[in-house]
Scaffold this motif. Structure first.
Motif, PDB file in Angstrom:
ATOM      1  N   PRO A 147      -3.647   0.318  -9.909  1.00  0.00           N
ATOM      2  CA  PRO A 147      -4.616   1.739  -9.756  1.00  0.00           C
ATOM      3  C   PRO A 147      -5.881   1.066  -9.064  1.00  0.00           C
ATOM      4  CG  PRO A 147      -3.638   1.662 -11.710  1.00  0.00           C
ATOM      5  CD  PRO A 147      -3.346   0.207 -11.225  1.00  0.00           C
ATOM      6  N   VAL A 148      -6.697   2.200  -8.463  1.00  0.00           N
ATOM      7  CA  VAL A 148      -8.033   1.697  -7.975  1.00  0.00           C
ATOM      8  C   VAL A 148      -8.989   2.336  -8.626  1.00  0.00           C
ATOM      9  CG1 VAL A 148      -9.489   2.090  -5.905  1.00  0.00           C
ATOM     10  CG2 VAL A 148      -7.201   1.249  -5.659  1.00  0.00           C
ATOM     11  N   ALA A 201      -8.165  -1.676 -10.712  1.00  0.00           N
ATOM     12  CA  ALA A 201      -8.440  -1.471 -11.987  1.00  0.00           C
ATOM     13  C   ALA A 201      -7.994  -2.446 -13.067  1.00  0.00           C
ATOM     14  CB  ALA A 201      -7.952  -0.026 -12.363  1.00  0.00           C
ATOM     15  N   ARG A 202      -7.094  -3.333 -12.588  1.00  0.00           N
ATOM     16  CA  ARG A 202      -6.561  -4.371 -13.644  1.00  0.00           C
ATOM     17  C   ARG A 202      -6.487  -5.700 -13.166  1.00  0.00           C
ATOM     18  NH1 ARG A 202      -1.025  -0.594 -14.267  1.00  0.00           N
ATOM     19  NH2 ARG A 202      -1.708   1.180 -15.414  1.00  0.00           N
ATOM     20  N   SER A 222      -7.495   6.207  -8.964  1.00  0.00           N
ATOM     21  CA  SER A 222      -6.413   6.662  -8.282  1.00  0.00           C
ATOM     22  C   SER A 222      -5.501   5.630  -8.094  1.00  0.00           C
ATOM     23  CB  SER A 222      -7.194   6.901  -6.775  1.00  0.00           C
ATOM     24  OG  SER A 222      -6.233   7.021  -5.885  1.00  0.00           O
ATOM     25  N   TYR A 223      -4.227   6.111  -7.550  1.00  0.00           N
ATOM     26  CA  TYR A 223      -3.127   5.217  -7.263  1.00  0.00           C
ATOM     27  C   TYR A 223      -2.171   5.628  -6.363  1.00  0.00           C
ATOM     28  CZ  TYR A 223       0.656   1.909  -8.026  1.00  0.00           C
ATOM     29  OH  TYR A 223       1.559   0.730  -7.961  1.00  0.00           O
ATOM     30  N   ARG A 224      -1.852   5.029  -5.348  1.00  0.00           N
ATOM     31  CA  ARG A 224      -1.073   5.462  -4.101  1.00  0.00           C
ATOM     32  C   ARG A 224      -1.461   6.863  -3.827  1.00  0.00           C
ATOM     33  NH1 ARG A 224       0.478   0.586  -2.383  1.00  0.00           N
ATOM     34  NH2 ARG A 224       1.418  -0.663  -3.988  1.00  0.00           N
ATOM     35  N   GLY A 225      -2.580   7.519  -3.640  1.00  0.00           N
ATOM     36  CA  GLY A 225      -3.007   8.716  -3.125  1.00  0.00           C
ATOM     37  C   GLY A 225      -3.156   9.511  -4.114  1.00  0.00           C
ATOM     38  N   ARG A 226      -2.624   9.338  -5.424  1.00  0.00           N
ATOM     39  CA  ARG A 226      -2.927  10.323  -6.457  1.00  0.00           C
ATOM     40  C   ARG A 226      -3.895  10.052  -7.512  1.00  0.00           C
ATOM     41  NH1 ARG A 226       1.539  10.204 -10.775  1.00  0.00           N
ATOM     42  NH2 ARG A 226       0.456   8.511 -11.542  1.00  0.00           N
TER      43      ARG A 226
END
Length: 339
Positions: free
Chosen positions: A191-192, A157-158, A137-141
């Motif tokens: 990203p998470v 993630a990075r 997920s990234y910024r709610g997406r």
């Protein structure tokens, strides 16, 4: 191999202090040791008869220009970041590739594959290598997701070196998950990764070589003495929280109590990961050994920490290599690639 002029490349960056940021909320990161790894590598190269010098990437353009002007036979690449960007290791390798300078360790594409944990896990799945199920997920997406059940571990993630992975990275509810994602987005432009939390023993397997890579003996990070109720993970507190109980009571050692078939499974998996991610020279593969004996790959670490007391050197010693011989082998493999 004859006498070489080798430059040991490393990075240093002092983050400007933010007086407005509460110290207790800052992510735990690596602190410097009394004797740094670049000094140990340079000393080993000197013992081998090479001329070894140090070159620091301090985050300045001037430092990059100086790197481009270096006249040497080989760059021993220990650089992991640039100007505070922990995700810039593949950019440094790409810069060296553009300059056509021989260097040790993974190339830019191998570093990039391994660095983005979501991409790496997709590659491993394609090759039939078991890795915990995950969402990204990234910024709610939500841009990718398996079906997940709590508990899960939530991490950048990075990033590597357990940066951004504290004990509270393991969450058991939607509320904890959202709080953790919000904290990560506030501290990391990344990203998470939301990943199945795997109970089991923390196993590290070093791999060395190129055409026929070889797995080194299995090393275990013993997490059994962590305080009651603490998740059994190699979090930042374990790796960099000097002076804490978590740091003091967790030790790495060669795992000598494993059945032969388990050792074989771990080593075979490590080599498969190494080849799938197109790594080279040396790497460390981090895995979990589940209570039922199954192996789950957590992540790959190209160019792992090469300090003489670190896990990779520990495994190399168990396999019969002195620290100096290990450094020589890595340098030899790199030189052979560029001949």
């Amino acid at each position: 191999m004859g006498k070489l002029n080798v430059v040991v490349l490393y990075d240093r960056w002092e983050e400007p202090e933010d007086e407005g940021a509460p110290a207790e909320k800052a992510p735990l990161t690596r602190t410097l040791d009394k004797k740094e790894v670049e000094e140990e590598v340079a000393e080993a190269l000197g013992k081998l008869g090479h001329d070894a010098s140090l070159h620091v990437l301090d985050g300045s353009i001037k430092g990059l220009h100086a790197l481009a002007r270096l006249d040497c036979d080989l760059i021993f690449n220990l650089a992991e970041s640039f100007a505070g960007m922990d995700t810039a290791d593949y950019c440094i390798a790409a810069y060296l590739e553009l300059l056509q300078k021989p260097f040790t360790g993974a190339g830019s594409h191998g570093l990039l594959f391994a660095q983005d944990k979501g991409v790496a896990k997709k590659i491993l799945e394609f090759h039939g290598i078991h890795t915990p199920v995950f969402a990204r997920s990234y910024r709610g997406r939500l841009d990718f997701s398996h079906d997940l059940e709590f508990p899960v571990i939530v991490k950048p993630a990075r990033e590597d070196g357990s940066i951004g992975i504290e004990f509270n990275a393991v969450v058991s509810s939607i509320r904890e998950l959202m709080e953790r994602i919000d904290w990560l987005h506030s501290n990391f432009d990344s990203p998470v990764l939301i990943e199945e939390y795997v109970e089991g023993r923390e196993m590290y397997v070093g791999v060395i070589g190129n055409d026929n890579p070889t797995a080194l003996p299995v090393v275990e990070l013993d997490l059994s003495k962590l305080p009651q109720g603490t998740p059994r993970i190699a979090g930042a507190e374990v790796k960099w929280g000097k002076g804490t109980r978590a740091y003091r009571d967790t030790k790495s050692a060669v795992a000598d109590d494993l059945p032969e078939e388990t050792v074989s499974q771990l080593q075979t998996t490590a080599v498969a990961v190494y080849q799938a991610l197109e790594l080279r020279d040396y790497a460390r593969i981090d895995m979990r050994l589940r209570p039922d004996g199954r192996v789950a790959v957590i992540e790959a670490n190209p160019n792992p920490w090469l300090a003489s007391k670190a896990e990779f050197a520990m495994a190399a010693r168990k396999a019969g290599r002195t620290y100096t011989e290990l450094i020589e082998e890595i340098a030899d493999m790199a030189m052979a690639r560029y001949r």
